[in-house]
Motif scaffolding. Structure first.
Motif, PDB file in Angstrom:
ATOM      1  N   HIS A   1      17.253   3.680 -12.326  1.00  0.00           N
ATOM      2  CA  HIS A   1      17.605   2.603 -13.455  1.00  0.00           C
ATOM      3  C   HIS A   1      16.344   1.398 -12.897  1.00  0.00           C
ATOM      4  O   HIS A   1      15.636   0.907 -13.637  1.00  0.00           O
TER       5      HIS A   1
ATOM      6  N   ARG B   1      14.872  -4.036 -22.127  1.00  0.00           N
ATOM      7  CA  ARG B   1      15.499  -4.175 -20.866  1.00  0.00           C
ATOM      8  C   ARG B   1      16.930  -4.932 -20.804  1.00  0.00           C
ATOM      9  O   ARG B   1      17.740  -4.575 -20.255  1.00  0.00           O
ATOM     10  N   GLU B   2      16.906  -5.641 -22.087  1.00  0.00           N
ATOM     11  CA  GLU B   2      18.448  -5.815 -22.471  1.00  0.00           C
ATOM     12  C   GLU B   2      19.301  -4.679 -22.571  1.00  0.00           C
ATOM     13  O   GLU B   2      20.582  -4.532 -22.380  1.00  0.00           O
ATOM     14  N   TRP B   3      18.852  -3.781 -23.444  1.00  0.00           N
ATOM     15  CA  TRP B   3      19.426  -2.442 -23.856  1.00  0.00           C
ATOM     16  C   TRP B   3      19.981  -1.776 -22.724  1.00  0.00           C
ATOM     17  O   TRP B   3      21.011  -1.382 -22.435  1.00  0.00           O
TER      18      TRP B   3
ATOM     19  N   THR C   1      20.250  -3.017 -19.731  1.00  0.00           N
ATOM     20  CA  THR C   1      21.166  -3.629 -18.681  1.00  0.00           C
ATOM     21  C   THR C   1      22.414  -3.409 -19.438  1.00  0.00           C
ATOM     22  O   THR C   1      23.493  -3.121 -18.528  1.00  0.00           O
ATOM     23  N   ARG C   2      22.705  -3.537 -20.531  1.00  0.00           N
ATOM     24  CA  ARG C   2      24.045  -3.461 -21.301  1.00  0.00           C
ATOM     25  C   ARG C   2      24.510  -1.873 -21.170  1.00  0.00           C
ATOM     26  O   ARG C   2      25.750  -1.656 -20.845  1.00  0.00           O
ATOM     27  N   HIS C   3      23.566  -1.139 -21.104  1.00  0.00           N
ATOM     28  CA  HIS C   3      23.821   0.513 -20.876  1.00  0.00           C
ATOM     29  C   HIS C   3      24.542   0.680 -19.589  1.00  0.00           C
ATOM     30  O   HIS C   3      25.479   1.131 -19.261  1.00  0.00           O
TER      31      HIS C   3
ATOM     32  N   PHE D   1      25.566  -1.561 -17.516  1.00  0.00           N
ATOM     33  CA  PHE D   1      26.761  -2.231 -17.025  1.00  0.00           C
ATOM     34  C   PHE D   1      28.067  -1.981 -17.808  1.00  0.00           C
ATOM     35  O   PHE D   1      29.134  -2.217 -17.837  1.00  0.00           O
ATOM     36  N   GLY D   2      27.802  -0.926 -18.830  1.00  0.00           N
ATOM     37  CA  GLY D   2      28.853  -0.566 -19.991  1.00  0.00           C
ATOM     38  C   GLY D   2      29.182   0.713 -19.770  1.00  0.00           C
ATOM     39  O   GLY D   2      29.895   1.278 -18.722  1.00  0.00           O
TER      40      GLY D   2
ATOM     41  N   LYS E   1      28.639   2.358 -16.186  1.00  0.00           N
ATOM     42  CA  LYS E   1      29.720   2.061 -14.965  1.00  0.00           C
ATOM     43  C   LYS E   1      31.037   2.383 -15.505  1.00  0.00           C
ATOM     44  O   LYS E   1      31.709   2.826 -14.550  1.00  0.00           O
TER      45      LYS E   1
END
Length: 121
Positions: free
Chosen positions: A14, A97-99, A101-103, A105-106, A109
Motif C-alpha cells: 500500500h 489517493r483518497e480512493w 485510503t478509503r479502500h 481503511f474499509g 481492514k
C-alpha cells in the motif's frame, strides 16, 4: 508465524502504491509512471485476491469489484496519458489517493479482521 505478520506485505505494498500515485503529480513523469502504477496495482490486487479466494472470504465479490473500479480508472489513464496536464494529474492523484485510503481503511481492514479471526495458519 503470527497472522498479523503475514499481513505486513499488504501494508508495504500500500505504501508503494501511495508513492506511485504521488508521482503522477510530477510534471516530468511520463507514460512510464502510468505503466508502473498500473503494473504494481495489478500485482498487488492479484495477490490480495488470491488470499480472499483461498480463504473463502464472504465479501470476495465486493472486494474484487472495488479493485476492478481502480483498474478501470488506471486503464483510462494509461490509454490517454497525454490528456493529463499538471492540473489533471494533481486531480487524478488526489482521487486515487483518497480512493486507496478509503479502500484500505474499509474493505482491507474488514478482510484483515476476517484473517485474524479465522483458523487460517
Amino acid at each position: 508465524m503470527k497472522k498479523t505478520s503475514e499481513l505486513i506485505w499488504q501494508d508495504t505494498q500500500h505504501q508503494t502504491l501511495f508513492k506511485l500515485i504521488d508521482q503522477l503529480k510530477v510534471a516530468e513523469s511520463g507514460l512510464e509512471i502510468f505503466t508502473k502504477l498500473n503494473d504494481y496495482a495489478e500485482s498487488h490486487f492479484a495477490l490480495e485476491e488470491s488470499y480472499v479466494l483461498k480463504l473463502n472470504y464472504p465479501k470476495t465479490k465486493e472486494h474484487i469489484s472495488a479493485h476492478n473500479k481502480f483498474r478501470a480508472e488506471l486503464k483510462v489513464m494509461t490509454l490517454n496519458p497525454h490528456k493529463f496536464d499538471e492540473q489533471m494529474r494533481a486531480s487524478v492523484s488526489l482521487f486515487l489517493r483518497e480512493w486507496l485510503t478509503r479502500h484500505i481503511f474499509g474493505i482491507d481492514k474488514d478482510f484483515e479482521a476476517f484473517v485474524l479471526n479465522s483458523n487460517y495458519k
